[in-house]
Structure formats: structure tokens, C-alpha cells
Motif scaffolding. Structure first.
Motif, PDB file in Angstrom:
ATOM      1  N   UNK A   1       1.032  -1.134  -0.346  1.00  0.00           N
ATOM      2  CA  UNK A   1      -0.010  -0.038   0.419  1.00  0.00           C
ATOM      3  C   UNK A   1       1.215   1.630  -0.122  1.00  0.00           C
ATOM      4  N   UNK A   2       1.970   1.577   0.450  1.00  0.00           N
ATOM      5  CA  UNK A   2       3.166   2.440   1.147  1.00  0.00           C
ATOM      6  C   UNK A   2       3.771   2.382  -1.143  1.00  0.00           C
ATOM      7  N   UNK A   3       4.262   1.575  -1.135  1.00  0.00           N
ATOM      8  CA  UNK A   3       4.662   1.379  -2.177  1.00  0.00           C
ATOM      9  C   UNK A   3       3.667   2.042  -3.350  1.00  0.00           C
ATOM     10  N   UNK A   4       2.481   1.509  -2.934  1.00  0.00           N
ATOM     11  CA  UNK A   4       1.134   2.513  -4.226  1.00  0.00           C
ATOM     12  C   UNK A   4       1.056   3.966  -4.203  1.00  0.00           C
TER      13      UNK A   4
ATOM     14  N   UNK B   1      -2.423   5.789   2.330  1.00  0.00           N
ATOM     15  CA  UNK B   1      -1.345   5.740   3.003  1.00  0.00           C
ATOM     16  C   UNK B   1      -2.600   5.554   3.985  1.00  0.00           C
ATOM     17  N   UNK B   2      -3.979   5.846   4.320  1.00  0.00           N
ATOM     18  CA  UNK B   2      -4.523   5.005   5.458  1.00  0.00           C
ATOM     19  C   UNK B   2      -4.389   3.783   5.411  1.00  0.00           C
ATOM     20  N   UNK B   3      -4.837   2.804   4.516  1.00  0.00           N
ATOM     21  CA  UNK B   3      -4.236   1.730   4.356  1.00  0.00           C
ATOM     22  C   UNK B   3      -2.823   1.356   4.590  1.00  0.00           C
ATOM     23  N   UNK B   4      -1.826   1.973   4.709  1.00  0.00           N
ATOM     24  CA  UNK B   4      -0.428   1.380   4.806  1.00  0.00           C
ATOM     25  C   UNK B   4      -0.010   1.363   5.970  1.00  0.00           C
ATOM     26  N   UNK B   5      -0.900   2.556   7.129  1.00  0.00           N
ATOM     27  CA  UNK B   5      -0.309   3.145   8.247  1.00  0.00           C
ATOM     28  C   UNK B   5      -1.174   2.298   9.205  1.00  0.00           C
TER      29      UNK B   5
END
Length: 87
Positions: free
Chosen positions: A23-26, A73-77
Motif C-alpha cells: 500500500x505504501x509503494x502504491x 496512506x491510511x491502508x499502509x499505516x
């Protein structure tokens, strides 16, 4: 009636870190797009080109990019969590 809850996905513990990294890479290219939009003031969608202040196309494109960036960003954090044993 249920209370509104934040969007949270619960997965097996072994997949949490991998999915967060994905998710952060996207989110990184989206962050670069938002920075480019704000820095240049030109939204080039490939079909239309809008300049900040001329029409609403620029702001619509900026809103779309910021919405997707916020989601990833929400999904990655905090949006992806490990399942607890009782679930």
C-alpha cells in the motif's frame, strides 16, 4: 443501528507487513503526482490539460489524486491490522 467505523481490514498476521508495504509503494507515485500538481499548477490528465485558476478541472483532478493518496496512506499505516485469536 451500527456506529460508523473507520475502514480497517483484518488479515492474518503473516500478511500484515507485506500488505502495508504494498500500500505504501502504491502511494509513492500518487504522492509524486500531487506534489507535481501543486508545484506546477498544471493538471495533465492525458485527455485534457487544466491550469490552476482557469477552470474546475484542475481542482477535480487534484481532489481525485489526494483521495486515492489518502486511501493508500491510511491502508499502509493504520488500515490493515492483524486478526485477533478470537475472530
Amino acid at each position: 443501528m451500527e456506529r460508523n467505523k473507520l475502514l480497517i481490514i483484518k488479515v492474518n498476521k503473516k500478511y500484515v507487513s507485506f500488505l502495508k508495504l504494498v500500500m505504501l509503494a502504491v502511494a509513492i507515485p500518487l504522492l509524486l503526482d500531487v506534489y507535481d500538481l501543486l508545484a506546477t499548477g498544471i493538471a495533465d490528465t492525458g485527455r485534457y490539460t487544466s491550469i490552476r485558476g482557469e477552470d474546475w478541472g484542475y481542482y477535480g483532478y487534484l481532489f481525485k489524486k489526494v483521495a486515492f493518496l489518502s486511501f493508500f496512506l491510511w491502508m499502509g499505516s493504520l488500515g490493515i491490522q492483524a486478526k485477533s485469536n478470537d475472530e
